[in-house]
Design a protein around this motif. Structure first.
Motif, short mmCIF file in Angstrom:
data_model
loop_
_atom_site.label_atom_id
_atom_site.label_comp_id
_atom_site.label_asym_id
_atom_site.label_seq_id
_atom_site.Cartn_x
_atom_site.Cartn_y
_atom_site.Cartn_z
N GLU A 6 19.07 -55.53 62.12
CA GLU A 6 18.89 -55.33 60.68
C GLU A 6 18.06 -56.47 60.11
N LYS A 7 17.34 -56.14 59.07
CA LYS A 7 16.48 -57.16 58.46
C LYS A 7 16.33 -56.86 56.98
N LEU A 8 16.39 -57.91 56.19
CA LEU A 8 16.20 -57.77 54.75
C LEU A 8 14.82 -58.27 54.37
N PHE A 9 14.16 -57.54 53.52
CA PHE A 9 12.85 -57.94 53.03
C PHE A 9 12.91 -58.13 51.52
N ASP A 10 12.34 -59.22 51.05
CA ASP A 10 12.10 -59.35 49.61
C ASP A 10 10.61 -59.50 49.44
N ILE A 11 10.03 -58.43 48.93
CA ILE A 11 8.57 -58.34 48.89
C ILE A 11 8.06 -58.47 47.47
N VAL A 12 6.98 -59.21 47.31
CA VAL A 12 6.23 -59.15 46.06
C VAL A 12 5.09 -58.18 46.35
N LEU A 13 5.11 -57.07 45.64
CA LEU A 13 4.24 -55.95 46.00
C LEU A 13 2.75 -56.34 45.92
N LYS B 156 1.80 -53.81 40.83
CA LYS B 156 1.42 -54.90 41.73
C LYS B 156 2.14 -56.16 41.25
N GLY B 157 2.75 -56.89 42.17
CA GLY B 157 3.47 -58.11 41.79
C GLY B 157 4.95 -57.87 41.52
N ALA B 158 5.37 -56.59 41.46
CA ALA B 158 6.79 -56.27 41.25
C ALA B 158 7.59 -56.68 42.49
N GLU C 209 11.84 -51.71 40.87
CA GLU C 209 11.83 -51.29 39.47
C GLU C 209 10.42 -50.83 39.10
N ALA C 210 10.35 -49.65 38.50
CA ALA C 210 9.07 -49.12 38.05
C ALA C 210 8.92 -49.42 36.56
#
Ligand SMILES: [Zn+2]
Length: 175
Positions: A25-32, A45-47, A71-72
Motif C-alpha cells: 500500500e502507498k499513500l500519495f499526496d499530490i499537487v496536481l 492545476k495546483g489542487a 476537491e473540485a
C-alpha cells in the motif's frame, strides 16, 4: 518504447512483478500538475489530491486499487457563484504485463502510471450541471442579479393572480 519519465502518479512495482500474492500500500499526496476536467467545475492545476493506493501482484500484471480524494472548484451553473465540491472516487484497474492482453493499461518497464485511470474516473465524477445549493434560484433573466428563493419559479409555471397575494404572505412569513 517511450522512455520512462516519472510523474507524481508513477510508482515502481519492481518488487511486486511476477510474484502473485504480494501486495503493497502507498499513500500519495499530490499537487496536481495539470487541471482535470473541462466543465464548469474542474480540479484545478495546483489542487491537492490524496490517493490511497493498493498494488497487488496477480498472474497477468499488477492490480491497482485507488481511492481518490480531492476537491473540485468552479461556478454554479445557475447563478455563476464560485463553488467547491469534494470529489471521492474508488477505482480498480489491472496493469497488464503484455500489451496484447485485453486491458487498457500496462506495466511500463517496472512502473505503473496511475494518472490516466485517475483522470478518467475524476472527470466522470465531476458534476455535469453543478449548483451551489439544490434550491439555487439562479439569475433574474431581466436584471442579471441573483434571485432570492422567494422569486424562484420553474420555467413555464405562472402564478394565478388570485394566489399571488397569498404566496406573498407566505414568503413574508418564511423570512
Ligand atoms: Zn447558484
Amino acid at each position: 518504447m517511450a522512455r520512462f519519465v516519472p510523474t507524481p502518479f508513477t510508482v515502481g512495482v519492481h518488487d511486486l512483478m511476477h510474484r502473485p500474492g504480494e501486495q503493497r500500500e502507498k499513500l500519495f499526496d499530490i499537487v496536481l500538475p495539470e487541471q482535470m476536467g473541462e466543465g464548469l467545475v474542474a480540479v484545478a492545476k495546483g489542487a491537492r489530491m490524496h490517493l490511497d493506493v493498493r498494488l497487488e501482484s496477480v498472474h497477468e500484471g499488477i492490480l491497482a486499487t485507488v481511492d481518490v480524494d480531492t476537491e473540485a472548484s468552479g461556478e454554479c451553473g445557475r447563478c455563476l457563484e464560485p463553488l467547491t465540491e469534494v470529489v471521492q472516487v474508488d477505482i480498480q484497474e489491472l496493469f497488464a504485463y503484455s500489451l496484447d492482453e485485453a486491458f487498457d493499461y500496462c506495466v511500463t518497464d517496472d512502473h505503473v502510471d496511475l494518472e490516466q485511470m485517475v483522470r478518467d474516473a475524476v472527470v466522470l465524477a465531476l458534476p455535469f450541471q453543478p449548483v451551489c445549493r439544490p434550491e439555487c434560484a439562479g439569475l433574474d433573466p431581466e436584471t442579471g442579479e441573483r434571485r432570492s428563493e422567494g422569486q424562484a419559479q420553474s420555467p413555464g409555471e405562472s402564478i394565478d393572480p388570485r394566489w399571488a397575494a397569498l404566496q406573498k404572505l407566505a414568503s413574508e412569513q418564511d423570512s
